[in-house]
Design a protein around this motif. Structure first.
Motif, short mmCIF file in Angstrom:
data_model
loop_
_atom_site.label_atom_id
_atom_site.label_comp_id
_atom_site.label_asym_id
_atom_site.label_seq_id
_atom_site.Cartn_x
_atom_site.Cartn_y
_atom_site.Cartn_z
N LEU A 1 0.83 -1.21 0.00
CA LEU A 1 0.00 0.00 0.00
C LEU A 1 0.86 1.26 0.00
O LEU A 1 0.63 2.16 -0.80
CB LEU A 1 -0.96 0.01 1.19
N VAL B 1 2.22 2.12 -3.49
CA VAL B 1 1.25 2.80 -4.36
C VAL B 1 1.13 4.26 -3.95
O VAL B 1 1.17 5.17 -4.77
CB VAL B 1 -0.13 2.11 -4.29
N ILE C 1 -2.21 7.89 -11.75
CA ILE C 1 -2.62 6.49 -11.73
C ILE C 1 -3.35 6.13 -13.03
O ILE C 1 -3.60 4.98 -13.33
CB ILE C 1 -3.49 6.23 -10.48
N GLY D 1 -4.80 5.60 2.78
CA GLY D 1 -5.90 5.51 1.83
C GLY D 1 -6.41 6.88 1.44
O GLY D 1 -6.59 7.18 0.25
N PHE D 2 -6.64 7.73 2.44
CA PHE D 2 -7.16 9.07 2.15
C PHE D 2 -6.12 9.89 1.37
O PHE D 2 -6.49 10.68 0.50
CB PHE D 2 -7.57 9.79 3.43
N VAL E 1 -3.97 8.76 -0.84
CA VAL E 1 -4.06 8.34 -2.25
C VAL E 1 -5.26 8.99 -2.92
O VAL E 1 -5.17 9.56 -4.01
CB VAL E 1 -4.15 6.80 -2.36
N LEU E 2 -6.40 8.95 -2.24
CA LEU E 2 -7.63 9.47 -2.83
C LEU E 2 -7.53 10.98 -3.08
O LEU E 2 -7.81 11.46 -4.18
CB LEU E 2 -8.81 9.17 -1.90
N THR F 1 -4.90 11.99 -5.73
CA THR F 1 -5.38 11.70 -7.08
C THR F 1 -6.42 12.72 -7.52
O THR F 1 -6.37 13.24 -8.64
CB THR F 1 -6.01 10.29 -7.14
N ALA F 2 -7.35 13.03 -6.62
CA ALA F 2 -8.39 14.01 -6.95
C ALA F 2 -7.76 15.37 -7.25
O ALA F 2 -8.16 16.05 -8.21
CB ALA F 2 -9.40 14.12 -5.81
N THR G 1 -15.49 13.47 -6.30
CA THR G 1 -14.10 13.70 -6.70
C THR G 1 -13.89 13.47 -8.20
O THR G 1 -12.90 13.90 -8.75
CB THR G 1 -13.13 12.77 -5.96
N VAL H 1 -12.93 10.94 -9.50
CA VAL H 1 -11.85 9.98 -9.68
C VAL H 1 -12.50 8.65 -10.07
O VAL H 1 -13.58 8.34 -9.57
CB VAL H 1 -11.07 9.84 -8.35
N ALA I 1 -8.58 3.10 -2.71
CA ALA I 1 -8.26 3.92 -1.54
C ALA I 1 -9.14 3.51 -0.36
O ALA I 1 -8.68 3.40 0.78
CB ALA I 1 -8.45 5.40 -1.86
N PHE J 1 -7.89 0.50 1.46
CA PHE J 1 -6.92 0.80 2.51
C PHE J 1 -7.64 1.28 3.77
O PHE J 1 -7.37 0.83 4.88
CB PHE J 1 -5.97 1.93 2.09
N VAL J 2 -8.57 2.22 3.56
CA VAL J 2 -9.23 2.88 4.69
C VAL J 2 -10.02 1.86 5.52
O VAL J 2 -9.91 1.80 6.76
CB VAL J 2 -10.16 4.00 4.20
#
Lengths: 328, 328
Positions: A259, A262, A272, A311-312, A314-315, A318-319, B115, B117, B125, B128-129
């Motif tokens: 993780l 990434v 991505i 996780g957040f 990455v999100l 990306t956004a 988002t 995305v 993502a 992961f969370v």
């Protein structure tokens, strides 16, 4: 009328900032890294010293190489989730085969599953057009199965960490971690390959517009197969480095790195969706994540919280990158 | 009409395959009886819900990588809430966990819509969370399940009008599965909402121009996926009696069963029955491998290989189904 046409349009600060971020993603990243180190120094005065820097580098290097695998695959719009399993397999096979085998033979045996998994990944993604995420997840499950079967066959012979991996993983030369001897050539090679060789440009081309690349004569499946084999090989080498660092062969050795690898590539500015990014940003991304992990450990954040945060990250990154691209 | 025939043909073919695998099982193990079928139904339960969760989203043109992590989170939540609590308290836990799945699924959808995305990144993502959240709820496998819940999947369902020999082939787990799926799926399939879900999966732009509220429909699809995943998580807790914070192999299994079940990965096609039969086929193949006295670890490898092969086959069919020269 001509006056209006030639007059420079006033550009708002926000837009200028966005364009700056998009053109030079490395500068804000380095600023972020420095800020994180500063926070660390404030929380624990005196923690930032030579030993800490060497230690951070030691832990950042395996992550950075795995993130390199992600960077290259993400440039083509893919992802390689099998890197953790591949690294674990190589490390485990190395540690158990070295007991009875010549180091060179053990090394070759350790690299064999990496090549095979890379090949299967490449054929699945390149020829059958399976989504890379599903494909690499599948091969990593199969790989874990093989590893469990293999573990039974070597349970009697035991395991040993070869001396040269120990030296590579944890040794210091003049205060510099020996892992740099491996990492610097690898990093130079990746950067050179991505920017200066035909293969590197093909990766960008395929990720940017697959159809255009195909129409201009790119043999898609060959590029993808070569890419995933390369990615797996790098992951295998990382496994050897990592076992020298951790010194405890287990069946889930490198799994916790997947993780973050990434996340490091995404933070480093690699899109991505493919076609945008580079390896230098990824290296800084890996450093940021390593420092962040130290910071979270000091703040006593549990493993679960760390995963949520990654996780957040990455999100949101990306956004954010998506917005920047849309604005141009 | 021809599409209808084709889809039903696929389901019928699958059903024939299921019967064939069943006959093979009977040949391998002549004593395979209703009791074994009961344990098959129990083993299928979490997989079937995972597949249902994936199916709804895939029909809507997306993919949900967070299915397994969502199941892990809901499972540990249920297990830790029921730990040491009274039997009646479980009456409150079940709706709470289902609502949690619904809300977290909707969160997936909202994040995708807001988002912009792509689904695959957002749900990665969220994977992961949710994994992190599961670790925060329960650091190691543990917790408990209420006795009446455990009893709800063990044994056979007494149906008065059936003779005993037939009744023995109706395990409670199967009845529970059918009821849970039908309660959600049948009203949905017949409603305007269900039609909208198929519409946005088939052609988002056309759906938008025909006045389908695309964003809202997508959020609902993900919310339903979360609900099914929560059912899966609950069934995990019920059948094992504990909750484990590590996601099982449900993600790959769900994608494989969706593909084998005749739901196109591009969206808009297929139903729920096909994937559910497919998951029975996949589980029964596993039973056969076990009955053949194959090492469980080797079974895992074969199973993984089958699933990867199925996904590759599905991707291959998708390429063939496209007009020549279209972008993959």
């Amino acid at each position: 009328m001509t006056d209006i046409a030639t007059m420079p349009q006033p550009v708002s600060f926000g837009r200028r900032l966005k364009r700056f971020m998009a053109d030079r993603p490395l500068i804000p990243l380095i600023i972020l890294l420095i800020v994180l180190v500063a926070i660390l120094q404030v929380l624990r005065p005196g923690i930032v010293n030579e030993r800490w820097i060497a230690n951070t580098a030691k832990f950042a290097i395996p992550l950075a190489i795995l993130a390199g695998c992600q960077t290259m695959t993400m440039l083509t719009g893919g992802i390689d989730l099998s890197v953790g399993t591949v690294a674990t397999m190589s490390a485990f096979i190395m540690a158990t085969q070295i007991v009875n085998q010549d180091p060179a033979v053990a090394f070759l045996l350790a690299m064999l599953p990496a090549v095979l998994i890379g090949l299967v990944n490449g054929i699945g993604v390149g020829v059958f057009l399976v989504h890379p995420l599903i494909m690499t997840l599948g091969t990593s499950l199969i790989g874990t199965g093989f590893l469990q079967v293999y573990q039974r066959t070597v349970i009697a012979s035991g395991a040993r960490i070869p001396d040269f991996l120990n030296w590579l993983g944890t040794g210091l030369t003049y205060g510099f971690p020996n892992a740099l001897f491996l990492f610097v050539p690898v990093a130079v090679l990746i950067v050179f390959m991505l920017n200066r060789t035909g293969f590197g440009r093909l990766l960008y081309a395929v990720g940017d517009n697959e159809r255009a690349a195909r129409l201009s004569g790119v043999r898609y499946w060959q590029v993808i197969t070569a890419l995933y084999v390369l990615s797996s090989l790098l992951a295998g080498i990382t496994g050897l480095l990592y076992i020298g660092l951790i010194k405890a062969p287990s069946l889930s050795l490198a799994e916790p790195l997947v993780l973050p690898s990434v996340a490091a590539a995404v933070i480093g500015g690699t899109s991505i969706f493919g076609g945008r990014g580079g390896y230098t940003g990824t290296i800084v991304g890996a450093l940021i994540l390593t420092v962040l992990t130290t910071l979270l450990t000091i703040l006593q954040m549990p493993e679960g919280g760390r995963r949520i945060l990654f996780g957040f990250i990455v999100l949101f990154v990306t956004a954010a990158y998506l917005r920047i691209i849309e604005d141009r | 009409m021809s599409r209808f025939l084709r889809n039903q043909g696929w389901v019928a073919g699958l059903f024939a395959l299921l019967i064939f695998v069943f006959v093979v099982t009977k040949l391998i193990q002549p004593g395979y009886g209703s009791g074994d079928f009961g344990s098959l139904a129990r083993a299928v339960l979490p997989y079937a819900f995972a597949v249902a969760a994936q199916t709804v989203v895939v029909i809507a043109g997306g993919i949900d990588l967070s299915v397994a992590a969502m199941m892990a989170l809901t499972s540990v939540t249920a297990a830790s809430m029921m730990n040491g609590a009274s039997e009646e308290y479980a009456l409150f836990v079940v709706p709470f966990v289902l609502a949690m799945g619904l809300v977290l699924g909707a969160l997936n959808g909202v994040l995708i819509v807001v988002t912009r995305v792509p689904d695959i990144v957002v749900t990665l993502a969220m994977l992961f969370v949710l994994q992190g959240a599961a670790l925060l709820v329960l650091g190691a496998p543990g917790g408990a399940a209420a006795e009446w819940l455990k009893a709800s999947v063990v044994g056979t369902a007494p149906i008065p009008s059936l003779p005993d020999w037939a009744d023995a082939w109706v395990p409670k787990a199967l009845v529970l599965l059918v009821i849970c799926l039908c309660i959600v799926w049948i009203p949905l399939r017949r409603s305007r909402l269900g039609l909208s879900i198929y519409a946005i999966g088939s052609d988002e732009l056309a759906a938008f121009r025909s006045g389908v509220p695309v964003a809202r429909t997508r959020i609902v699809a993900y919310a339903l996926s979360g609900l099914f995943a929560a059912m899966g998580g609950l069934s995990l807790t019920i059948s094992t009696g504990i909750g484990a914070p590590i996601p099982g192999p449900y993600l790959l299994a769900s994608v494989a069963a969706v593909v084998l079940g005749g739901v196109a990965l591009g969206g808009g096609k297929g139903g729920l029955l096909g994937p559910i039969i497919a998951v029975f086929v996949l589980r029964l193949v596993r039973t056969d491998l076990t009955l053949l006295a194959i090492d469980p670890n080797v079974t895992a490898i074969i199973e993984g290989a089958i699933m990867v092969a199925v996904v590759m086959f599905g991707a291959f069919i998708t390429i063939r189904g496209r007009p020549v020269g279209a972008t993959p």
